[in-house]
Design a protein around this motif. Sequence first.
Motif, PDB file in Angstrom:
ATOM      1  N   ILE A  20       0.836  -1.197   0.000  1.00 49.60           N
ATOM      2  CA  ILE A  20       0.000   0.000   0.000  1.00 49.60           C
ATOM      3  C   ILE A  20       0.872   1.248   0.000  1.00 49.60           C
ATOM      4  O   ILE A  20       0.652   2.190  -0.766  1.00 49.60           O
ATOM      5  N   GLY A  21       1.892   1.250   0.857  1.00 54.58           N
ATOM      6  CA  GLY A  21       2.755   2.420   0.984  1.00 54.58           C
ATOM      7  C   GLY A  21       3.538   2.735  -0.269  1.00 54.58           C
ATOM      8  O   GLY A  21       3.891   3.897  -0.520  1.00 54.58           O
ATOM      9  N   HIS A  22       3.812   1.717  -1.085  1.00 51.35           N
ATOM     10  CA  HIS A  22       4.592   1.923  -2.300  1.00 51.35           C
ATOM     11  C   HIS A  22       3.734   1.866  -3.564  1.00 51.35           C
ATOM     12  O   HIS A  22       4.270   1.820  -4.684  1.00 51.35           O
ATOM     13  N   GLY A  23       2.429   1.861  -3.394  1.00 56.46           N
ATOM     14  CA  GLY A  23       1.530   1.920  -4.545  1.00 56.46           C
ATOM     15  C   GLY A  23       1.563   0.694  -5.429  1.00 56.46           C
ATOM     16  O   GLY A  23       1.254   0.781  -6.627  1.00 56.46           O
ATOM     17  N   LEU A  24       1.912  -0.459  -4.862  1.00 55.03           N
ATOM     18  CA  LEU A  24       1.938  -1.688  -5.652  1.00 55.03           C
ATOM     19  C   LEU A  24       0.514  -2.211  -5.843  1.00 55.03           C
ATOM     20  O   LEU A  24      -0.347  -2.048  -4.979  1.00 55.03           O
ATOM     21  N   LYS A  25       0.292  -2.882  -6.947  1.00 58.65           N
ATOM     22  CA  LYS A  25      -1.050  -3.358  -7.263  1.00 58.65           C
ATOM     23  C   LYS A  25      -1.347  -4.744  -6.695  1.00 58.65           C
ATOM     24  O   LYS A  25      -2.513  -5.102  -6.511  1.00 58.65           O
ATOM     25  N   ARG A  26      -0.289  -5.518  -6.419  1.00 60.23           N
ATOM     26  CA  ARG A  26      -0.536  -6.913  -6.076  1.00 60.23           C
ATOM     27  C   ARG A  26       0.498  -7.396  -5.063  1.00 60.23           C
ATOM     28  O   ARG A  26       1.648  -6.963  -5.076  1.00 60.23           O
ATOM     29  N   PHE A  27       0.074  -8.318  -4.206  1.00 57.00           N
ATOM     30  CA  PHE A  27       0.953  -8.975  -3.252  1.00 57.00           C
ATOM     31  C   PHE A  27       0.710 -10.475  -3.367  1.00 57.00           C
ATOM     32  O   PHE A  27      -0.374 -10.964  -3.082  1.00 57.00           O
ATOM     33  N   ASP A  28       1.727 -11.174  -3.854  1.00 55.35           N
ATOM     34  CA  ASP A  28       1.693 -12.629  -3.986  1.00 55.35           C
ATOM     35  C   ASP A  28       2.525 -13.185  -2.844  1.00 55.35           C
ATOM     36  O   ASP A  28       3.756 -13.123  -2.868  1.00 55.35           O
ATOM     37  N   ALA A  29       1.863 -13.744  -1.836  1.00 58.19           N
ATOM     38  CA  ALA A  29       2.547 -14.151  -0.606  1.00 58.19           C
ATOM     39  C   ALA A  29       2.890 -15.630  -0.574  1.00 58.19           C
ATOM     40  O   ALA A  29       3.267 -16.145   0.483  1.00 58.19           O
ATOM     41  N   GLY A  30       2.786 -16.334  -1.699  1.00 62.72           N
ATOM     42  CA  GLY A  30       3.149 -17.749  -1.707  1.00 62.72           C
ATOM     43  C   GLY A  30       2.010 -18.615  -2.201  1.00 62.72           C
ATOM     44  O   GLY A  30       0.893 -18.154  -2.441  1.00 62.72           O
ATOM     45  N   ALA A  31       2.290 -19.910  -2.305  1.00 58.06           N
ATOM     46  CA  ALA A  31       1.393 -20.800  -3.036  1.00 58.06           C
ATOM     47  C   ALA A  31       0.172 -21.237  -2.254  1.00 58.06           C
ATOM     48  O   ALA A  31      -0.921 -21.310  -2.788  1.00 58.06           O
ATOM     49  N   GLN A  32       0.312 -21.574  -0.997  1.00 59.91           N
ATOM     50  CA  GLN A  32      -0.749 -22.272  -0.301  1.00 59.91           C
ATOM     51  C   GLN A  32      -1.272 -21.469   0.874  1.00 59.91           C
ATOM     52  O   GLN A  32      -0.771 -20.391   1.178  1.00 59.91           O
ATOM     53  N   GLY A  33      -2.297 -21.994   1.539  1.00 60.07           N
ATOM     54  CA  GLY A  33      -2.785 -21.385   2.760  1.00 60.07           C
ATOM     55  C   GLY A  33      -4.160 -20.767   2.643  1.00 60.07           C
ATOM     56  O   GLY A  33      -4.296 -19.614   2.228  1.00 60.07           O
ATOM     57  N   GLU A  34      -5.169 -21.532   3.012  1.00 61.34           N
ATOM     58  CA  GLU A  34      -6.527 -20.982   3.009  1.00 61.34           C
ATOM     59  C   GLU A  34      -6.683 -19.853   4.019  1.00 61.34           C
ATOM     60  O   GLU A  34      -7.609 -19.053   3.925  1.00 61.34           O
ATOM     61  N   HIS A  35      -5.768 -19.803   5.006  1.00 65.04           N
ATOM     62  CA  HIS A  35      -5.841 -18.729   5.993  1.00 65.04           C
ATOM     63  C   HIS A  35      -5.637 -17.359   5.347  1.00 65.04           C
ATOM     64  O   HIS A  35      -5.932 -16.338   5.959  1.00 65.04           O
ATOM     65  N   LYS A  36      -5.156 -17.330   4.120  1.00 60.96           N
ATOM     66  CA  LYS A  36      -5.005 -16.050   3.428  1.00 60.96           C
ATOM     67  C   LYS A  36      -6.372 -15.451   3.062  1.00 60.96           C
ATOM     68  O   LYS A  36      -6.503 -14.235   2.935  1.00 60.96           O
ATOM     69  N   LEU A  37      -7.368 -16.295   2.877  1.00 60.67           N
ATOM     70  CA  LEU A  37      -8.671 -15.807   2.421  1.00 60.67           C
ATOM     71  C   LEU A  37      -9.255 -14.773   3.378  1.00 60.67           C
ATOM     72  O   LEU A  37      -9.725 -13.714   2.944  1.00 60.67           O
ATOM     73  N   ILE A  38      -9.252 -15.077   4.670  1.00 61.15           N
ATOM     74  CA  ILE A  38      -9.882 -14.155   5.629  1.00 61.15           C
ATOM     75  C   ILE A  38      -9.047 -12.896   5.815  1.00 61.15           C
ATOM     76  O   ILE A  38      -9.485 -11.959   6.488  1.00 61.15           O
TER      77      ILE A  38
END
Length: 374
Positions: free
Chosen positions: A306-324
């Motif tokens: 957010i601070g650098h105006g990036l459009k996307r953050f890809d934090a890795g392949a797996q993890g349903e905990h990312k949804l919430i």
Amino acid sequence: MPIQTLSRLAEVDAHQWDALLPDDQPFLRHAFLSALEDSGSVGGRTGWKPSHRVLLGDDGHLLAAAPAYLKSHSYGEYVFDWSWADACLRAGIPYYPKLLVGIPFTPVGGARLLGTPEAALSLVGALAGDVDEGHCSGVHVNFTDAAADALLRHADGWLERLGCQYHWNNRGYRDFQDFLDALSSRKRKQLRKEREQVAGLGLDFIWMEGRELSETHWDFVYACYSSTYEVRGQAPYLSRAFFSLIGERMPEAIRVVFAHQNGRPVAMAFSLLGGDTLYGRYWGCLAEFDRLHFETCFYQGLDFAIGHGLKRFDAGAQGEHKLIRGFEPVITRSWHRLGHPGLREAVEEFLAGERAGILAYAEEARVALPYRQE
């Protein structure tokens, strides 16, 4: 012009290789791939034998290329085909060696067939020939982009496989609070509570770029990274030398956030920056702190994006905990050409059922997203 096979990326001029890349994604760069080889993270006895395919013009200039590896196992790919290999073992059919076109240990979508569509089509024909001539049991092209999808979808004999990841998209948020305001009340409170719990631990978070990192910093980064494998009784994929090499070769793309307590580092998350995207890759912690993983790997990354105006953050392949936490389901694709007709038929049937399940899951996952309904 015949396709050539290279056992070392150093045989290709770095500027010519990078000139084929369609975007700023860091993982396809000559610097990243050659660092894997020069550090011993691939090659040797790792089961990843570099076998890059290149097409050269009459003047020796690079026209097309594909990062490829002859594999004697299926570790480090993140498109799981262990059941296919097991079925072959039971049936007495050799599954290894197989040829993988992709980025070792990196489940990030992107270009795989580099060059113009016409030149890349020559690569497709050569890869198919490797299978048809019995040089390998099959060719697997993992985490493709739209250009490779279009070529392989219209080529004979390739099977499409779907997967699902979770990526966060910046909808023009002014700051982290603005992002929280886009969430439902219950989810907003959960994320705020998680951050408050970590804030109460007396931790400070410091972001550093590659050019600022010393060998002492890299020692700590590697200690954290390798600890995530050691707790599972596994050896880390990457060697210590790999981190020093990319620190030298592509420092402008490196971002590391360190968690400090009482002035001493206790955890880190390593990311690469490319274009409008932050790619979260490795993390580790040398002490136990509740919720520190979420703060270091997710919330710090969101703050940075957010601070650098990036459009996307890809934090890795797996993890349903990312949804919430606001990461949305994204369909990924890989393509497979298998030599044995019985194996191909069985896999094709399996993929048809899996495809329906993946698409249904992605739709269901969207229901779990924490965003307020308009």
